[in-house]
Design a protein around this motif. Structure first.
Motif, PDB file in Angstrom:
ATOM      1  N   THR A  70       0.819  -1.215   0.000  1.00 57.25           N
ATOM      2  CA  THR A  70       0.000   0.000   0.000  1.00 57.25           C
ATOM      3  C   THR A  70       0.848   1.258   0.000  1.00 57.25           C
ATOM      4  O   THR A  70       1.866   1.343   0.689  1.00 57.25           O
ATOM      5  CB  THR A  70      -0.910   0.012   1.245  1.00 57.25           C
ATOM      6  OG1 THR A  70      -1.632  -1.212   1.320  1.00 57.25           O
ATOM      7  CG2 THR A  70      -1.890   1.168   1.191  1.00 57.25           C
ATOM      8  N   SER A  71       0.404   2.247  -0.756  1.00 52.19           N
ATOM      9  CA  SER A  71       0.995   3.578  -0.733  1.00 52.19           C
ATOM     10  C   SER A  71       0.087   4.498   0.073  1.00 52.19           C
ATOM     11  O   SER A  71      -1.128   4.521  -0.137  1.00 52.19           O
ATOM     12  CB  SER A  71       1.136   4.118  -2.160  1.00 52.19           C
ATOM     13  OG  SER A  71       1.364   5.517  -2.152  1.00 52.19           O
ATOM     14  N   VAL A  72       0.665   5.258   1.017  1.00 52.24           N
ATOM     15  CA  VAL A  72      -0.104   6.192   1.843  1.00 52.24           C
ATOM     16  C   VAL A  72       0.548   7.565   1.766  1.00 52.24           C
ATOM     17  O   VAL A  72       1.730   7.717   2.088  1.00 52.24           O
ATOM     18  CB  VAL A  72      -0.184   5.727   3.308  1.00 52.24           C
ATOM     19  CG1 VAL A  72      -1.106   6.653   4.106  1.00 52.24           C
ATOM     20  CG2 VAL A  72      -0.680   4.296   3.403  1.00 52.24           C
ATOM     21  N   THR A  73      -0.210   8.564   1.341  1.00 54.09           N
ATOM     22  CA  THR A  73       0.320   9.919   1.191  1.00 54.09           C
ATOM     23  C   THR A  73      -0.676  10.942   1.717  1.00 54.09           C
ATOM     24  O   THR A  73      -1.847  10.642   1.931  1.00 54.09           O
ATOM     25  CB  THR A  73       0.609  10.242  -0.288  1.00 54.09           C
ATOM     26  OG1 THR A  73      -0.612  10.154  -1.036  1.00 54.09           O
ATOM     27  CG2 THR A  73       1.628   9.279  -0.886  1.00 54.09           C
ATOM     28  N   VAL A  74      -0.188  12.161   1.931  1.00 57.46           N
ATOM     29  CA  VAL A  74      -1.051  13.295   2.247  1.00 57.46           C
ATOM     30  C   VAL A  74      -1.226  14.102   0.975  1.00 57.46           C
ATOM     31  O   VAL A  74      -0.252  14.483   0.328  1.00 57.46           O
ATOM     32  CB  VAL A  74      -0.443  14.172   3.364  1.00 57.46           C
ATOM     33  CG1 VAL A  74      -1.330  15.390   3.624  1.00 57.46           C
ATOM     34  CG2 VAL A  74      -0.276  13.361   4.641  1.00 57.46           C
ATOM     35  N   ASP A  75      -2.477  14.339   0.598  1.00 61.63           N
ATOM     36  CA  ASP A  75      -2.772  15.013  -0.668  1.00 61.63           C
ATOM     37  C   ASP A  75      -3.607  16.265  -0.421  1.00 61.63           C
ATOM     38  O   ASP A  75      -4.807  16.303  -0.686  1.00 61.63           O
ATOM     39  CB  ASP A  75      -3.509  14.062  -1.610  1.00 61.63           C
ATOM     40  CG  ASP A  75      -3.739  14.677  -2.993  1.00 61.63           C
ATOM     41  OD1 ASP A  75      -2.985  15.602  -3.355  1.00 61.63           O
ATOM     42  OD2 ASP A  75      -4.670  14.238  -3.688  1.00 61.63           O
ATOM     43  N   GLY A  76      -2.975  17.285   0.124  1.00 53.41           N
ATOM     44  CA  GLY A  76      -3.650  18.570   0.275  1.00 53.41           C
ATOM     45  C   GLY A  76      -4.584  18.638   1.470  1.00 53.41           C
ATOM     46  O   GLY A  76      -4.562  17.806   2.368  1.00 53.41           O
ATOM     47  N   THR A  77      -5.425  19.676   1.455  1.00 49.37           N
ATOM     48  CA  THR A  77      -6.341  19.944   2.551  1.00 49.37           C
ATOM     49  C   THR A  77      -7.741  20.171   2.015  1.00 49.37           C
ATOM     50  O   THR A  77      -7.947  20.276   0.810  1.00 49.37           O
ATOM     51  CB  THR A  77      -5.889  21.186   3.339  1.00 49.37           C
ATOM     52  OG1 THR A  77      -5.938  22.332   2.472  1.00 49.37           O
ATOM     53  CG2 THR A  77      -4.469  21.020   3.883  1.00 49.37           C
TER      54      THR A  77
END
Length: 421
Positions: free
Chosen positions: A209-216
């Motif tokens: 799995t890839s886990v990222t933060v993508d903005g707000t």
């Protein structure tokens, strides 16, 4: 909008965080904990309004923020809708473990939690929730001219269906303290709030799995970070999971599951209004309306053995995680092929028979056309069979009575069946 780190997390890091969760199940009444996660779909609940400028945060830090969240008081409104892509909406429940299995839903009447919460597997629904710690929760499904509510108050559970004027009542065993962990539990089904969905998705995070933060974003007037979870493997029907996390307290406010094939979200649950103040004590009061039919849970004994056997036939892990089929490995007659998002459960059907056919005399010719329309005929080294498809979970039923099911493509199911030979 401030840029956010997009660092990927590892399975080990996530595992330690999940183990530290403080309030894993407090939002939904524990006695009615959900309606089928992997096969439920929810339409967009509230359009995001603006991209707030928030401090940078890594994916690992955001997961830790969710895990450390200890908010135990809230009230609010959220929307749920399902879009599984079934040819008939009413078929949704038949794909879920326990549906029509002769459990408490049937014996408990119209107000029994299991059947009512199964309704969340199709259509669009508006719900209200109130929570005051682990001992007090209320969940209401709002209809056009009716309301269904489940109230858990210190170990006592009431469910009321205003349309049928029926009441379901259950109590914690004598001598228990009435906490959420001790409250009577309904058969497992599907989660019903963004927090429930988020926890199941995070439980599936690992090296696939890839886990990222993508903005707000802003959800229900609250500033939030957007956590994005994506399979690294090819062959999964899951495109991505997006979780809007409250920037202040770490509570998931919105959950969106997108199919790999694109189109409308398969799952999207989100608050339209939320308040983290202590709800009024009266929110958790309930007395049966005069003249209402009341069914006591401890009087429901018939059908329990049959229900338990039915649940073993399709173990509840199949509907409880995305993808998370590894837990099926120890179940009788079940073999799990692969891992992570492309896990496939191979299930032996007693008697070794596939679908009935018109030629066999087991089904009328007119009905055969209907059965054929529900699935795609496939062939391979395994022989022949039929693939039944939703937008998320697909199942191959072979003519010699084996089932291969998972959140994977038709081709992946055929390869699994070929490899099992």
């Amino acid at each position: 909008m401030a840029p956010n780190d997009s660092a990927e997390t590892t399975g080990e890091a996530t595992g330690t965080v999940v183990g530290r969760r403080k309030a894993a199940r407090y939002i939904v009444p524990v006695a009615v904990a959900g309606v089928a996660a992997a096969t439920i779909g929810l339409v967009p609940a509230l359009a995001n309004s603006g991209d707030p400028d928030l401090p940078k945060i890594s994916a690992q830090e955001l997961i830790e923020k969710i895990a450390a969240s200890d908010e135990e008081q809230l009230s609010g409104t959220f929307k749920i809708s399902t879009d599984l892509g079934l040819p008939l909406d009413g078929l949704a429940g038949s794909f879920l473990p326990g549906a029509g299995a002769g459990g408490e839903g049937e014996d408990g009447g119209a107000a029994a939690p299991q059947d009512k919460l199964m309704e969340l597997t199709s259509g669009t629904h508006t719900l209200r929730v109130a929570v005051d710690g682990p001992e007090k929760q209320r969940l209401s499904i709002l209809g056009q001219a009716s309301e269904y509510s489940v109230v858990h108050n210190k170990g006592e559970v009431w469910a009321y269906d205003s349309k049928s004027d029926e009441v379901y009542h259950a109590e914690a065993p004598e001598g228990r303290d009435g906490s959420a962990e001790e409250a009577p539990k309904a058969p497992k089904g599907v989660p019903a709030t963004p927090k429930d969905f988020a926890e199941q998705a995070l439980a599936a995070v690992g090296d696939t799995t890839s886990v990222t933060v993508d903005g707000t974003a802003q959800v229900a007037g609250r500033d939030a970070y957007q956590l994005v979870i994506k399979p690294k493997q090819s062959g999964s029907t899951v495109g991505s999971v997006r979780i809007a996390v409250d920037a202040e307290n770490g509570v998931p406010l919105k959950f969106t599951l997108a199919a790999a094939a694109g189109g409308k979200a398969v799952v999207d649950a989100g608050f339209t209004k939320v308040d983290f103040a202590k709800p009024a004590a009266s929110s958790f009061d309930f007395a049966p309306p005069k003249g209402a039919k009341v069914t006591e849970a401890d009087e429901l004994e018939t059908g329990k053995d049959e229900h338990g056997k039915a649940q073993k036939a399709l173990p509840d892990q199949l509907s409880g995680q995305i993808p998370g089929l590894e837990g099926l490995a120890d179940s009788e007659g079940v073999n799990v092929i692969g891992k992570g998002w492309t896990s496939i459960a191979a299930i032996e059907i007693p008697g070794g028979k596939g679908l009935p056919t018109a030629g066999s005399g087991d089904v009328p010719a007119e009905a055969q056309g209907f059965l054929d329309a529900l699935g795609d005929k496939v062939t391979g080294k395994f022989g022949s069979g039929t693939v039944f498809k939703t937008r998320l979970v697909n199942a191959l039923l072979t003519d010699d009575g084996k089932v291969y099911v998972g959140a994977v493509t038709k081709d992946a199911l055929v390869r699994a069946a070929d490899g099992a030979k």
